[in-house]
Structure formats: C-alpha cells, structure tokens
Design an enzyme around this catalytic site. Structure first.
Site, short mmCIF file in Angstrom:
data_model
loop_
_atom_site.label_atom_id
_atom_site.label_comp_id
_atom_site.label_asym_id
_atom_site.label_seq_id
_atom_site.Cartn_x
_atom_site.Cartn_y
_atom_site.Cartn_z
N HIS A 35 0.89 -1.11 -0.01
CA HIS A 35 0.08 0.01 -0.07
C HIS A 35 0.97 1.37 0.17
O HIS A 35 0.58 2.17 -0.76
CB HIS A 35 -0.82 -0.13 1.32
N ASP A 140 -5.97 5.65 1.21
CA ASP A 140 -6.18 4.40 1.06
C ASP A 140 -7.68 3.71 1.49
O ASP A 140 -8.33 4.52 2.36
CB ASP A 140 -5.27 3.42 1.87
#
Length: 475
Positions: A35, A140
C-alpha cells in the site's frame, strides 16, 4: 490537453500545467508495503503536473516507502513532501510461518495504531486548506475513517478512495457484498476462489468498519489501466453511476521505462547481464507471507531440479517496524547455494524488483500475485507462475491465468493447505521457462506489456485518463 507519461518524472511539464498552491494533494497510505509503495508511486505521477504532494505516515513507514522504491529517487523530486506523524506505541510481534491462514496477523497491532493518525492529519488539512484553493485527499480504502471529519466540515477539501487491488477483485467484492452469487459470464470466469483463509477475522472486521466512510468520497482511484481491465472498470462504473461516483484507472503507477544505472547497481543485475535473454525466472513472494522450513526446502529442491536459471529472493517477511528487532534468517538446505552457483542466485536483502523484471534476461516471475507485483510484471511484459498466499492474491491469479492468459498456476487455491512439492515447483518452472506453452505465454505477456507502456505515452488511454483526472481535481 496532453501529457507525455513516458517520461515518468517530468511528464506533466510539457502538457497540463497547474499552479503551485492552487491545488495540493495529500496521500494517506495504509501502513503495509504494498500500500505504501503504490501511493508513493502515484505521488510521483501527480507531482509531475507541478502539484505539491504531501505524503502522510509515521517516520518509520515513510522511510520504508522511500528506501524501497525502485525506478526513481523520491529525494530528487522537490514537490513531494513527507510528514512524519506519531501514533501510539504498538507491539511488533514476530511472524508465524506455520499459521493456517497466511495473512499476516502480526501486523494487526500496527494497523490498529495507524487509525490514530486522525489528529495530526486534521491539523495538516486545516493548515493546507487555509492557503490552497483546494485540498485533494487520496486515501487508502482502509484509512477513510482517519480523515472523514475534516472532509465533511472543510469546504475546500475533497477526498478520493484509493483501492490497492485490481478492479476485477473489487468488482467481485462489491457483487458479493450485495448478496449476489458470482455466475460465470463473458467477464467472470467460473470457479472464482472463495475468500476463505484470505484474511483474519480481525482484519475483515477492520475492512467492514471502513465501508460507511466511503459515501463521503468524490471518486475511486485504481492502480490499473483500461488496456488490462477495461471490462471491470466498465462494470464498476455501472455500479457507481447512480451515486455519480467516477472510477479512475490511473496506472500503472510504477515507472514503465527503466534507465539502467551505471553506478551502485545491485549485484543481481550484474549477474543478469551475463545470462541469455528470457532465460531467468525471478522468484519472490512479497513482504507479508512467511513460509515454513518444509515448504522452503521443497521450493529450493524444485528450483534446482528444473535446471533453469533463477534469482530467488529469500528473506523473512516484514515486521510492523521493518527497521527494529532481529530478522529470522531463512535456512536453505545445507550447501544449497554452492550447489546452484552455476544456475541460480540467492538474494537475501531487498531486491530491485522493477529493474529485475525489466531486464531482458528475465523471462518469468514466480509470484504470490500481490497487485503491485502483477502490475509491475505486466507492464514489463513478463509472464507469471502464480502461487497465491492470501488477501486478493487468489483472485488476482484468476485474472492473470484465466482472463489475461499471461500466467500459469503453481498451485490451485483449493489446495492451499497442502504443501507445494518440489515436483510441482519443477513442473511449473519448466512449463513457464522451457516449453512451447511458456514461449507462447511469454509472447502474449510481451505484447500486453507493449500495449501497457504505449498507453502511458502521449495520446495513450492511461495518459489521457490521468490528464482527465488532473483536470477534474483542479477544476
């Protein structure tokens, strides 16, 4: 309005221009390598339009993202700013190589603590919103709860949700969450893997807790391109049309043109220089999967038995803080490295994966099929021997092997609790690297890679979509 994506660091400077401080972008990544890397790569692309980017995280995770990035140097880009925020201390547990579920539960303490970034992030957003015409937050999908209050109350703050997985996987998740069965059709293959053993219950609860915050987003961002996933981006557009939410395919985020370095090259690249074109299989399973000793032994023997050239990244998985504490040294069979010195190279430190995949000697990739690795492999035109471990990886494997047909299975997800034997490894490597089937797949992967790279050039579908996204957020 055109921009050349081929020059990955400066592609915004010859086309769409944005004045500094008119619009700023804040990146809020989730603190896991796959991520962190994707939003840092996106920061590079956004900043090339002369838009200041503020990358938010702990000091440790920001450093992790910077030192592990490949294909460019974050320190050479003046308008990417890193903000080192503090979160409460958390226990950094060792990984469990013998767990039934391969998802990394030892990282959950860090994931939980990262939700405490809300206060310092709020202060940053208030500060930026007082001087910029508009603040764009790209967060995210697992971090929406951290910033939702400011998005709702500050009028010039606008948020976009970044999904770190494939559009294919997201579409299947949405379909299932609506209580609908997944039926095979022109876009969806039959026998989609179940989500059983893909996540721990605690992590699934964490995902569920984020759903309500997505209704405050202005759009969704994906690290994919329509060359690869146009069918699934179209399906997602249909699902979000009623809410007037747009989905943006802005990838690949990683550089697609790698300029060979003359100095300080990793030793594995020097080794690759001496090998024949398309003769080496690169073996790596990411940063979150711990293999037990028995599986490592079978993998080692299988690679040796294949008689194919290989680079094998052998390192333990990430801890919550990758810079602290001891790291387990993965043990190989006695004398193994000497026994394969003419065919294989064992790498125990961080490897420059993008450069390895871009090297002309690399002809295959044995991978866990994390989405970072999939996108990097496809953009470099390298076929995959897929060995999924957890998370979105089993479904990415279906996309790679059954939809795009640029990869093969090492092991079917249905047999995930069984050890992958040395013979299975040998068979997979031989199929990929030394068979007519492998050659055809390599040609198909090379053509897909060419199309992906072409899409990033001026006038290409990805370049055009990125220009459209920048025009939208700076409107």
């Amino acid at each position: 309005m055109t921009t050349n994506h081929q020059d990955n660091q400066n592609h915004g400077q010859n086309g769409l221009q944005v004045k500094e401080q008119e619009v700023v972008v804040v990146m809020v990544p989730f603190p896991a390598q796959g991520h962190l890397n994707q939003l840092l790569q996106l920061s590079r692309l956004v900043s090339s339009y002369n838009i200041p980017v503020h990358y938010v995280g702990t000091a440790s995770h920001n450093l992790q993202a910077k030192v592990r990035v490949h294909g460019w140097n974050p320190l050479n880009i003046f308008n990417v700013h890193f903000h080192d925020f503090e979160i409460p201390p958390f226990v950094s547990c060792p990984p469990d190589a013998n767990g039934t579920c391969k998802f990394p539960p030892h990282l959950q303490t860090c994931f939980n603590a990262s939700k405490q970034l809300g206060h310092p992030l709020a202060q940053l957003l208030v500060q930026l919103s007082s001087t910029a015409r508009k603040v764009i937050v790209i967060h995210d999908s697992l971090m929406g709860s951290v910033l939702i209050q400011e998005v709702r109350v500050i009028p010039n703050v606008e948020s976009y949700c970044f999904h770190s997985v494939s559009a294919f996987s997201i579409y299947l998740y949405i379909w299932e969450s609506m209580g609908k069965s997944i039926d095979a059709n022109d876009a969806i293959p039959k026998d989609i893997p179940s989500l059983e053993d893909c996540f721990t219950k605690e992590f699934l609860d964490s995902i569920s807790s984020e759903y309500d915050y997505r209704k405050f987003n202005s759009g969704n961002v994906y690290n994919t391109c329509r060359v690869i996933e146009s069918a699934y981006m179209d399906l997602l557009d249909r699902e979000t049309m009623s809410n007037k939410i747009k989905n943006w395919a802005l990838g690949p985020f990683n550089p697609v043109t790698i300029v060979p370095q003359k100095k300080n090259r990793h030793f594995c690249l020097e080794w690759l220089d001496k090998q024949a074109p398309n003769s080496v299989v690169y073996v790596s399973f990411g940063t979150t999967t711990a293999m037990n000793d028995a599986q490592i032994k079978e993998l080692a023997i299988g690679l040796k038995q294949s008689n194919q050239k290989f680079i094998w990244l052998v390192r333990d998985v990430d801890k919550a803080d990758v810079f602290s504490g001891e790291v387990r040294r993965v043990e190989l069979p006695k004398g193994y490295e000497d026994s394969v010195k003419y065919t294989g190279l064992v790498v125990r430190d961080w490897s420059p994966q993008l450069e390895i995949l871009a090297h002309p000697s690399t002809g295959g990739f044995m991978s866990h099929c994390g989405w970072n690795s999939c996108m990097e492999s496809m953009s470099m035109g390298v076929p995959i021997a897929a060995w999924p471990m957890h998370s979105d990886q089993p479904r990415n494997t279906v996309l790679i092997t059954q939809v795009l047909k640029v990869g093969i299975f090492v092991r079917d997800w249905a047999h995930r609790q069984e050890i992958v034997t040395s013979n299975m490894v040998e068979t997979a490597v031989t199929r990929l690297m030394a068979s007519k089937e492998g050659d055809e797949m390599r040609n198909k992967a090379a053509e897909l890679g060419r199309q992906v790279r072409q899409s990033m050039r001026e006038g290409g579908v990805s370049c055009t979509e990125f220009n459209s996204f920048v025009a939208h957020i700076t409107r």
